[in-house]
Design a protein around this motif. Sequence first.
Motif, short mmCIF file in Angstrom:
data_model
loop_
_atom_site.label_atom_id
_atom_site.label_comp_id
_atom_site.label_asym_id
_atom_site.label_seq_id
_atom_site.Cartn_x
_atom_site.Cartn_y
_atom_site.Cartn_z
N LEU A 31 0.83 -1.21 0.00
CA LEU A 31 0.00 0.00 0.00
C LEU A 31 0.86 1.25 0.00
O LEU A 31 0.50 2.27 -0.60
CB LEU A 31 -0.93 0.00 1.22
N ASN A 413 -9.35 10.53 -1.45
CA ASN A 413 -9.76 9.16 -1.73
C ASN A 413 -11.21 8.96 -1.28
O ASN A 413 -11.85 9.88 -0.75
CB ASN A 413 -8.82 8.14 -1.09
N ASN A 491 -5.08 5.42 3.95
CA ASN A 491 -5.51 4.02 4.06
C ASN A 491 -6.03 3.47 2.74
O ASN A 491 -6.38 2.30 2.64
CB ASN A 491 -6.59 3.90 5.14
N GLU A 492 -6.07 4.32 1.74
CA GLU A 492 -6.44 3.96 0.38
C GLU A 492 -5.78 4.96 -0.55
O GLU A 492 -5.64 6.14 -0.20
CB GLU A 492 -7.96 4.01 0.23
N ASN A 493 -5.35 4.54 -1.72
CA ASN A 493 -4.70 5.47 -2.64
C ASN A 493 -5.60 6.65 -2.97
O ASN A 493 -6.82 6.51 -3.11
CB ASN A 493 -4.32 4.75 -3.94
#
Length: 518
Positions: A31, A413, A491-493
Amino acid sequence: MRKIISTLIIAATFQSGLHAQSDATPSEEQLYRPNFHFSPKKGWMNDPNGLYYKDGVYHLFFQYYPDGNKWGPMHWGHATSKDLVRWEEQPIALYPDDLGYIFSGSAVVDKNNTSGFGDSKNNPVVAIYTYHNPNREKDGKIDVESQGIAYSLDNSKTWTKYSSNPVLKNPGIRDFRDPKVIWDTKRKQWVMALAAQDRAHFYTSKNLKDWTFQSEFGKELGGHGGVWECPDLFPLKVEGSKEEKWVLIVNINPGGPNKGSAGQYFVGDFDGKTFKIDEHFTKQLQREKAVWLDWGKDNYASVSFDNVPQDKRIIIGWMSNWEYAQEVPTELWRSSTTVAREVSLKKTKDGYILKNVPVTQLKKYQGKPITKKISLKSENQLISKSEINLSKAVIDLDLKKMNAGKYTFSLKNTLGEEVLFGIDNKTKELFIDRSKSGKTDFGKNYATPITKAPLNEIYVNAKMKLVIDKTSIEIFFNDGEKVLTEIFFPNENFSQLTLNTNTNGTSLEFNAYQINTK
């Protein structure tokens, strides 16, 4: 490099680092691993070392601890590239020995075999580095650090340490490290810039083995909020003229403009023995107190490559900050480098600007551009997930007819996390705000305060180049006249780019490119 860490702390770090690595999962590591900035496959990395070009290959060495994810007994890791963009990790180059850990330094291509290490087939590459002796540190000694050399005759596949190391013994200074060596063409000598606690020392040599102290520089000049480290002295032509000046980059920890570690620079003249700042730069320094290479929190220990074609001056830095580098949320590996940058020197009425922009080689990895022209409203959707992958992108922004208000870009995001950045034309500042960027509860001063870089005027037109790589952004304002580099851990792209403004009448043109290096 944090050489003030005691032997006991190093031992504890060794154990905790090994334990932490076992807890990582491949998905968590992936990640945050950059798409095109260099990062080690495992272990701890900090300062770039020994940068040079030879026979079509760029060599990047770096401070490396392979057995843990925090700072420990230092080695020289090694990576190579044919274009300064795609890097391939190589076996460890230099290991600690009886004289100590292998701290930061430089490497030179000894074209005239001044060292005598060469043979009939090859010019030697000579590495010059700091020995840090943990035993003397444990005993409370001051002369912990000295300088050693090693050489390679096979383009850094193997190294031989000089049998008479150290070549420069400690004169009684605790922080005495990071030798950066350059060939002084005019005077046909090697020049070493060395960090000596709160200033730089300069030495000269004819053979890389025997060094003579010439002068010191920097007491009560520039930033002194922490120890000086990783100096780099080199000549540069002033843009648009035949005038040549010498630039001295000095990294400092702490004491950066936005807290923590950072790099500053000086502009002047060097006569082969003494570096003296230019009168025009002196006035600049009186106004600004310190002149910064990068205003972001995550560019430290930037140093330049030796022997680059066409005499270009290319630098690369460590993309982190000592305030939180050992606590960032990766486990198997820690740290990456900045994008390689070409520097140039611009003279203005207010002083000198050491501009730095991404190397031109990055362009060959850019896909077809997404081009847009927008008359700005209060809220503007610029790029969506369906248009381009914002985890590996270069974006060229061109703002026109700007007003005295605020222009806030946002990387977002679907979780509501975001990195805010932009131009405040009212307060005359560039800024980055990563307080809502994802994981932020680690280290010291990671998310606060907001990073700011002062501007000298209210801009009517402004350009920004953004280099975005999953967990980092490098902002190059007006062709690299101001630069901000920062890392983040969502926590996410991020998949969207928006722009909010409280102004009217401004237009925006931009080209967005996906970077394809696989």
